[in-house]
Design an enzyme around this catalytic site. Structure first.
Site, PDB file in Angstrom:
ATOM      1  CG  HIS A 386      -2.006  -1.022   1.137  1.00  0.00           C
ATOM      2  ND1 HIS A 386      -1.950  -2.256   1.760  1.00  0.00           N
ATOM      3  CD2 HIS A 386      -3.154  -1.024   0.430  1.00  0.00           C
ATOM      4  CE1 HIS A 386      -3.043  -2.946   1.478  1.00  0.00           C
ATOM      5  NE2 HIS A 386      -3.798  -2.231   0.687  1.00  0.00           N
ATOM      6  CG  ASN A 387       4.049   0.823  -2.349  1.00  0.00           C
ATOM      7  OD1 ASN A 387       3.504   1.020  -3.440  1.00  0.00           O
ATOM      8  ND2 ASN A 387       4.622  -0.318  -2.026  1.00  0.00           N
ATOM      9  CD1 TRP A 388       5.183   7.434  -5.671  1.00  0.00           C
ATOM     10  CD2 TRP A 388       3.025   7.990  -5.568  1.00  0.00           C
ATOM     11  NE1 TRP A 388       4.933   8.314  -6.701  1.00  0.00           N
ATOM     12  CE2 TRP A 388       3.601   8.668  -6.680  1.00  0.00           C
ATOM     13  CE3 TRP A 388       1.649   8.197  -5.321  1.00  0.00           C
ATOM     14  CZ2 TRP A 388       2.870   9.495  -7.521  1.00  0.00           C
ATOM     15  CZ3 TRP A 388       0.923   9.022  -6.162  1.00  0.00           C
ATOM     16  CH2 TRP A 388       1.531   9.671  -7.249  1.00  0.00           C
ATOM     17  CB  SER A 389       4.657   1.822  -6.739  1.00  0.00           C
ATOM     18  OG  SER A 389       4.452   0.692  -5.937  1.00  0.00           O
ATOM     19  CG  HIS A 390      -1.645   0.165  -4.238  1.00  0.00           C
ATOM     20  ND1 HIS A 390      -2.292  -0.806  -4.996  1.00  0.00           N
ATOM     21  CD2 HIS A 390      -2.599   0.708  -3.450  1.00  0.00           C
ATOM     22  CE1 HIS A 390      -3.574  -0.858  -4.661  1.00  0.00           C
ATOM     23  NE2 HIS A 390      -3.798   0.053  -3.732  1.00  0.00           N
ATOM     24  CG  HIS A 426      -7.069   4.264  -3.151  1.00  0.00           C
ATOM     25  ND1 HIS A 426      -5.995   4.416  -3.994  1.00  0.00           N
ATOM     26  CD2 HIS A 426      -7.064   2.972  -2.781  1.00  0.00           C
ATOM     27  CE1 HIS A 426      -5.383   3.259  -4.144  1.00  0.00           C
ATOM     28  NE2 HIS A 426      -6.009   2.350  -3.417  1.00  0.00           N
ATOM     29  CG  ASP A 427      -4.963   2.252  -0.161  1.00  0.00           C
ATOM     30  OD1 ASP A 427      -4.725   1.315  -0.959  1.00  0.00           O
ATOM     31  OD2 ASP A 427      -5.940   2.255   0.609  1.00  0.00           O
ATOM     32  CD  GLN A 591      -3.043 -14.077  -4.544  1.00  0.00           C
ATOM     33  OE1 GLN A 591      -3.434 -13.656  -3.441  1.00  0.00           O
ATOM     34  NE2 GLN A 591      -3.105 -13.355  -5.638  1.00  0.00           N
TER      35      GLN A 591
HETATM   36  N1  LIG Z   1      -5.254 -12.203  -0.969  1.00  0.00           N
HETATM   37  C1  LIG Z   1      -5.192 -11.167  -1.813  1.00  0.00           C
HETATM   38  N2  LIG Z   1      -5.760  -9.997  -1.443  1.00  0.00           N
HETATM   39  C2  LIG Z   1      -5.675  -8.991  -2.324  1.00  0.00           C
HETATM   40  C3  LIG Z   1      -5.028  -9.082  -3.574  1.00  0.00           C
HETATM   41  N3  LIG Z   1      -5.132  -7.883  -4.210  1.00  0.00           N
HETATM   42  C4  LIG Z   1      -5.828  -7.072  -3.371  1.00  0.00           C
HETATM   43  N4  LIG Z   1      -6.140  -7.761  -2.256  1.00  0.00           N
HETATM   44  C5  LIG Z   1      -6.900  -7.296  -1.102  1.00  0.00           C
HETATM   45  O1  LIG Z   1      -7.947  -6.466  -1.596  1.00  0.00           O
HETATM   46  C6  LIG Z   1      -7.942  -5.298  -0.798  1.00  0.00           C
HETATM   47  C7  LIG Z   1      -8.483  -4.079  -1.461  1.00  0.00           C
HETATM   48  O2  LIG Z   1      -8.385  -3.011  -0.539  1.00  0.00           O
HETATM   49  P1  LIG Z   1      -6.983  -2.699   0.107  1.00  0.00           P
HETATM   50  O3  LIG Z   1      -6.103  -2.134  -0.919  1.00  0.00           O
HETATM   51  O4  LIG Z   1      -7.214  -1.945   1.349  1.00  0.00           O
HETATM   52  O5  LIG Z   1      -6.377  -4.121   0.527  1.00  0.00           O
HETATM   53  C8  LIG Z   1      -6.456  -5.075  -0.523  1.00  0.00           C
HETATM   54  C9  LIG Z   1      -5.990  -6.458  -0.187  1.00  0.00           C
HETATM   55  O6  LIG Z   1      -6.252  -6.778   1.174  1.00  0.00           O
HETATM   56  C10 LIG Z   1      -4.428 -10.325  -3.896  1.00  0.00           C
HETATM   57  O7  LIG Z   1      -3.835 -10.508  -4.956  1.00  0.00           O
HETATM   58  N5  LIG Z   1      -4.536 -11.318  -2.979  1.00  0.00           N
END
Ligand SMILES: Nc1nc2c(ncn2[C@@H]2O[C@@H]3COP(=O)(O)O[C@H]3[C@H]2O)c(=O)[nH]1
Length: 735
Positions: A386-390, A426-427, A591
């Site tokens: 959950h960083n800037w690249s995301h 958003h994050d 997954q």
């Molecule tokens: N298990 C899993 N969770 C994911 C994946 N991609 C997104 N998420 C979940 O989906 C959520 C969407 O909201 P957030 O970004 O807060 O946190 C993210 C993760 O917890 C993934 O590839 N695998």
């Protein structure tokens, strides 16, 4: 020395054989629970006390308002003939009386129970020091301490219910303890009202045999938590500095609280008061710390970072870029945006606003937009996922969606601008831990204190951070909008940021499916809202709809966060979810489940509204097949998944593509599609692997050792069954 062991001396109204536990003497004479015994040798004193008792009969003063006692280490108990372990109780608040040696036969004559050895022991229950050791170990957990105290009190007194009140010295009130996060948040009552208030004011225990006949009884105060009080034993908590800490009320003992209960409580309450005093102090210190942290939370993450003028000018002076500057494939839905390199994220973000026409249409000040993009990027923490690249990857996917004809028709410009800003922000200030971590962690994170009552704790914080940024003078890109439009955009940003809480998405999934099935109606506010939430969620999960290499590596970053949270939870004594427990998690099956239940449906739904995005649904289905193939590969070789390194194994990846190609060549082609390393015009070729966020845990080097989870891919279907089910779905829904 006059020594007494609380020999009960009811007014001589009944035979001396009256049991100490007898509810009361004859109805006309109110039994004094712990009035000074009358067994003084001095007849004059005895008569004077008897007259006082008779005078006070039936009045408010005749309600067992025991005098305060102090517990003194047994000194001359052996000379008093009492068992060695019986603490000698000496009155403090009575005029010191002539020390006289109390002969045991006096007890027989005056006390209301027979003075056999067992009764004497019962008469003076000692409270083992081990209880107080337990209390002192709990002073860092006030709720736990209260529970332990009440358990001990109920074990001895056998009361049915209880209530605890703390004394708020600032407001001179008795405050009900309701286990809330913050102290003194319960119902408050004036001192001296009700039995609670009287015990607090007099600091004397009251043992009320029949509340219906007690003039001090006030139901609204003295009956808490829906208790119907019959009898009450209320005792003050007074610490060693004689300060009132609070009052504990014990309800309903059959047939009533006895003399022994009072004796026990008097000994018990002194230590309880001091243990609670320490616990309250610890709680107040914790609250001050939480408040300090909460003040920190109100700061915009990264606001201390100085945004260099040179960085702002580089963006402001940068000529307007066409998206092709970043890559010929930059506008493909399958393009992995991080591959342009982190040093281009700001520039590309500026381009999104230009390309969609928002800069012109909303007169976005370029300097402020530059400042906002830079300030947003430093608002993200360097956590693995959950960083800037995301944020950039999510915004890139949103940009792709917003520029399609389908979305241009379905949403208006303000809605589209709101979505773009929301994706960027958003994050912000995500800590790499989940909402449930904020809520469950024992020390209550500051965010949970701020937002827990509404849920979506993190998302509310991300929105709060976003609004603070948009209101900063240097970042106020919406300043030229009419107030009504500004409010509309802010409200939309809030709704779509809250929509990124995956649990919120799951609650809306059926409504979105219904909207798609019935056909999108642009005249419906609900449809517009649901579509914006779908675009936001798809953008948020878009990494999983790129090629398998990208999806796998980003998934690795997610598990780095999950496992670091699991480590923290283990340190806090909390059992982590299996998928967050590095010693138990088995990534392939997590997954497979996540894509089957959440990821694939999102992109299938989006593809029906945005045909241009059809390939994203095919890509994520292909990745689902790859995870199933990876699962089969790893099950035959469990040791291989002891770390996350196997997700970087290129040979394994090629074997996966070969397995999938045998089932579905198109899927294998999508999953294995790689783009040449991207060299944006005139910049240094990418050297550092931009998907790589090496990370060693939030506070400890992590120990790996995850093993394949037990059972299939979760749910009732295994991976192959899920693929067949998806293929059937695909044939039904025309993509
Ligand atoms: N298990 C899993 N969770 C994911 C994946 N991609 C997104 N998420 C979940 O989906 C959520 C969407 O909201 P957030 O970004 O807060 O946190 C993210 C993760 O917890 C993934 O590839 N695998």
């Amino acid at each position: 020395m006059t020594v007494f062991t609380g020999a009960a001396t009811a007014a001589k109204s009944s035979t001396s054989s009256t049991s100490a536990n007898n509810a009361s003497a004859s109805p006309t004479v109110w039994r004094k629970t712990s009035h000074p015994p009358l067994h003084f040798n001095n007849n004059e004193t005895r008569n004077r006390n008897l007259q006082m008792q008779l005078k006070n009969r039936g009045t408010k003063d005749d309600w067992g308002a025991s005098l305060r006692y102090d517990i003194e280490e047994p000194t001359s108990s052996c000379s008093s003939g009492l068992p060695i372990d019986v603490p000698i109780v000496r009155k403090l608040s009575r005029p010191l009386i002539q020390q006289q040696q109390q002969k045991m036969e006096d007890l027989d004559e005056t006390c209301s129970v027979s003075s056999t050895d067992s009764d004497r022991t019962i008469l003076s229950p000692t409270v083992p020091m081990s209880i107080f050791d337990k209390f002192l170990c709990l002073t860092s957990n006030l709720s736990g301490l209260i529970s332990c105290i009440i358990a001990e009190a109920r074990k001895t007194t056998e009361c049915e219910q209880y209530a605890v009140f703390f004394y708020d010295d600032d407001n001179k009130k008795m405050v009900l303890f309701n286990n809330e996060t913050m102290l003194m948040t319960g119902k408050a009552y004036e001192l001296n009202t009700g039995i609670v208030g009287r015990v607090g004011a007099t600091q004397r225990t009251m043992n009320i045999r029949d509340v219906s006949r007690c003039p001090f009884f006030v139901s609204d105060i003295d009956e808490q938590f829906d208790v119907k009080a019959r009898n009450i034993l209320a005792f003050p908590l007074v610490d060693s500095s004689h300060s009132l800490i609070g009052v504990i009320v014990l309800y309903n003992k059959t047939p009533g609280f006895s003399r022994n209960d009072e004796k026990f409580i008097k000994r018990f309450s002194y230590f309880v008061a001091n243990a609670i005093a320490h616990a309250i102090l610890a709680k107040q210190i914790e609250e001050v710390r939480t408040r300090i942290h909460m003040v920190e939370e109100f700061k915009v993450q990264g606001e201390d970072v100085v945004i260099e003028e040179v960085d702002i000018m580089r963006l402001v002076n940068d000529p307007l870029r066409d998206w092709r500057y970043f890559s010929q494939n930059f506008a493909d839905f399958s393009f992995p945006p991080r591959s342009v390199g982190e040093n281009h994220f700001h520039k590309a973000s500026m381009m999104f606003f230009e390309d969609l026409g928002f800069s012109m249409q909303y007169k976005l000040n370029k300097r402020k937009l530059s400042f906002l993009v830079l300030r947003v990027s430093v608002g993200y923490r360097p956590v693995p996922y959950h960083n800037w690249s995301h944020a950039f990857a999510v915004t890139h996917f949103c940009w792709l969606t917003l520029r399609t004809d389908a979305i241009r028709r379905a949403l208006n410009d303000m809605e589209r601008l709101s979505l773009l800003i929301a994706c960027l922000c958003h994050d912000i200030d995500h800590r790499g831990t989940t909402n449930s971590f904020q809520m469950q962690s024992l020390q209550k994170t500051p965010l949970s204190v701020l937002y827990s009552t509404e849920g979506s704790v993190l998302e509310r914080h991300h929105f709060a951070q976003t609004i603070k940024l948009l209101q900063q003078e240097e970042c106020s890109i919406l300043e030229n909008l009419p107030a009504a439009d500004f409010r509309t955009i802010v409200n939309t940003i809030r709704e779509v940021i809250l929509a990124t809480d995956i649990s919120a998405h799951l609650k809306k999934q059926e409504r979105i499916k219904t909207m798609i099935r019935e056909g999108y109606n642009p005249m419906s506010f609900d449809h517009r809202y649901l579509l914006m939430c779908l675009v936001m969620t798809a953008s948020d999960l878009s990494d999983q709809a790129k090629n398998f290499h990208n999806a796998k590596r980003i998934a690795e970053n997610i598990y780095l966060e999950f496992f670091a949270q699991g480590d923290l939870e283990l340190q806090l004594g909390v059992k982590p979810l299996e998928m967050m427990d590095r010693t138990n998690a088995y990534v392939p099956t997590v997954q497979i489940d996540f894509l089957y239940k959440i990821g694939v449906p999102v992109f299938q739904l989006l593809a029906t509204v945005v045909p241009e995005g059809k390939t994203t649904a095919e890509a994520i289905e292909a990745n689902h097949m790859c995870w199933v193939a990876l699962d089969e590969e790893c099950r035959n070789n469990p040791a291989a998944t002891n770390e996350l390194e196997y997700l970087r194994d290129e040979q394994l990846e090629r074997r996966i593509y070969e397995k999938v190609r045998k089932i579905d060549p198109r899927a294998a082609e999508l999953a294995s599609k790689r783009f040449e390393p991207v060299y944006a015009n005139g910049t240094v070729p990418q050297t550092q692997d931009i998907l790589d966020h090496r990370f060693d845990g939030y506070d400890k080097k992590y120990q790996l050792g995850c093993h394949p989870g037990s059972g299939g891919s979760g749910g009732q279907m295994n991976g192959k069954q899920q693929i067949r089910s998806l293929q059937k779905t695909k044939s039904k829904v025309s993509l």
